[in-house]
Design a protein around this motif. Structure first.
Motif, mmCIF file in Angstrom:
data_model
loop_
_atom_site.group_PDB
_atom_site.id
_atom_site.type_symbol
_atom_site.label_atom_id
_atom_site.label_comp_id
_atom_site.label_asym_id
_atom_site.label_seq_id
_atom_site.Cartn_x
_atom_site.Cartn_y
_atom_site.Cartn_z
ATOM 1 N N MET A 1 0.854 -1.181 -0.125
ATOM 2 C CA MET A 1 0.026 0.037 -0.109
ATOM 3 C C MET A 1 0.788 1.087 -0.015
ATOM 4 N N SER A 2 0.630 2.089 -0.992
ATOM 5 C CA SER A 2 1.353 3.569 -1.029
ATOM 6 C C SER A 2 1.027 4.372 0.159
ATOM 7 N N LYS A 3 2.079 5.092 0.753
ATOM 8 C CA LYS A 3 1.845 6.035 1.689
ATOM 9 C C LYS A 3 0.936 7.131 1.521
ATOM 10 N N GLN A 4 0.259 7.626 2.177
ATOM 11 C CA GLN A 4 -0.601 8.623 2.326
ATOM 12 C C GLN A 4 0.066 9.878 2.915
ATOM 13 N N TYR A 5 -0.053 11.119 2.262
ATOM 14 C CA TYR A 5 0.388 12.230 2.771
ATOM 15 C C TYR A 5 -0.619 13.403 2.902
ATOM 16 N N ILE A 6 -0.173 14.249 3.908
ATOM 17 C CA ILE A 6 -1.015 15.521 3.930
ATOM 18 C C ILE A 6 0.170 16.959 3.717
ATOM 19 N N ASN A 7 -0.533 17.973 3.421
ATOM 20 C CA ASN A 7 0.129 19.056 3.143
ATOM 21 C C ASN A 7 -0.196 20.192 4.301
ATOM 22 N N LEU A 8 1.007 20.322 5.077
ATOM 23 C CA LEU A 8 0.749 21.021 6.226
ATOM 24 C C LEU A 8 1.576 22.152 6.099
ATOM 25 N N ASP A 9 1.049 23.247 5.605
ATOM 26 C CA ASP A 9 2.031 24.736 5.509
ATOM 27 C C ASP A 9 2.903 24.315 4.420
ATOM 28 N N GLY A 10 2.632 23.605 3.322
ATOM 29 C CA GLY A 10 3.578 23.628 2.234
ATOM 30 C C GLY A 10 4.571 22.094 2.578
ATOM 31 N N ARG A 11 4.409 21.653 3.504
ATOM 32 C CA ARG A 11 5.454 20.459 3.855
ATOM 33 C C ARG A 11 4.634 19.397 3.884
ATOM 34 N N LEU A 12 5.159 18.204 3.018
ATOM 35 C CA LEU A 12 4.170 16.902 2.904
ATOM 36 C C LEU A 12 4.692 16.034 3.949
ATOM 37 N N ILE A 13 3.854 15.561 4.777
ATOM 38 C CA ILE A 13 4.168 14.643 5.962
ATOM 39 C C ILE A 13 3.224 13.613 5.939
ATOM 40 N N GLU A 14 3.500 12.448 6.369
ATOM 41 C CA GLU A 14 2.759 11.026 6.254
ATOM 42 C C GLU A 14 1.456 11.441 7.147
#
Length: 281
Positions: A1-14
């Motif tokens: 399963m590929s990792k899911q990310y969020i975008n927090l103030d321009g930073r991609l975080i798992e």
């Protein structure tokens, strides 16, 4: 399963990593706003309307966005998190920076973007229809400064959704303090009677829905008769059709209110028109 990310103030975080502190004001006080956005076939046709509503909300809450938060900025940030997904549900949450108790010490804005894949490249018709009832455990407040905003304090809609689940409904309908219908737990509300589509005005306490605004602006140009009018519960019994709308699911046909069955001719044709219209945007 590929990792899911969020975008927090321009930073991609798992997405499974801790990224917000316990002092986050959206967590402490619901001090923020959000937008639920539909990406269709690599396009976001209603993005400008979403951003207009977001900036109206920030102004009302006195949250100060950076000058670089332009349409192109948001397109880039959304693309960073959802670029490979042709169709997705995008959520932008904007919240006030940390500091202070009820009285903030910093009015600067921060953002978080999430993306969830959706298979369909258009709004799909709910052929089985929804069953709805009036929720008796929650209401919205007509005339409130916050009533039309999509704030992070969404308890009336949470309770409305719980009511719908408990009673095995597709959705629940929310009243305002004047015992008039405002919206559903997840969507704006429309009734059809004698070829006219009615929806409650914003002064009745409903969310200033992006899809609602799109319909009110564009559908009359194509010959649809849509009017804003206060709606009473009794009007449900006298309507030919009932339907709901939001920016993620489009138009959803209501089939049942108690023992009252509704038609679907206008709402189904309107959904088809919407898909055709948005493909050209």
């Amino acid at each position: 399963m590929s990792k899911q990310y969020i975008n927090l103030d321009g930073r991609l975080i798992e997405s499974n990593q801790a990224c917000l502190s316990a002092n986050n004001r959206a967590f402490h006080y619901g001090d923020g706003l959000f937008e639920s956005i539909r990406k269709l076939n690599h396009q976001i046709p209603l993005l400008q309307l979403h951003l207009q509503r977001l900036h109206v909300g920030m102004a009302a809450l006195e949250i100060k966005p950076p000058v670089e938060w332009t349409l192109d900025f948001w397109k880039e940030q959304i693309d960073r998190i959802s670029g490979k997904q042709a169709n997705a549900r995008i959520r932008i949450t904007v919240f006030r920076a940390e500091g202070g108790l009820y009285t903030p010490t910093n009015n600067e804005a921060q953002f978080l973007i999430e993306a969830e894949k959706i298979e369909e490249s258009h709004y799909t018709w709910n052929k089985d229809g929804l069953s709805v009832a009036i929720c008796n455990i929650s209401q919205v407040h007509a005339g409130s400064l916050l009533a039309n905003l999509k704030t992070c304090n969404s308890l009336p809609y949470v309770l409305g959704s719980i009511f719908a689940r408990k009673h095995q409904l597709g959705d629940s309908l929310l009243l305002n303090q004047h015992e008039r219908l405002a919206e559903s737990s997840s969507s704006n509300l429309y009734l059809v009677r004698d070829e006219v589509i009615y929806t409650p005005p914003l002064m009745e306490g409903c969310i200033d829905g992006v899809f609602r605004k799109f319909l009110l602006r564009e559908a009359p140009k194509a010959g649809w008769n849509i009017q804003e009018k206060p709606i009473r519960p009794a009007d449900l019994r006298q309507s030919d059709e009932v339907f709901l709308s939001n920016a993620v699911k489009g138009i959803r046909w209501v089939k049942l209110f108690g023992d009252r069955n509704y038609g679907k001719q206008h709402s189904q044709k309107l959904q088809e028109w919407v898909n055709e219209k948005l493909l050209k945007m």
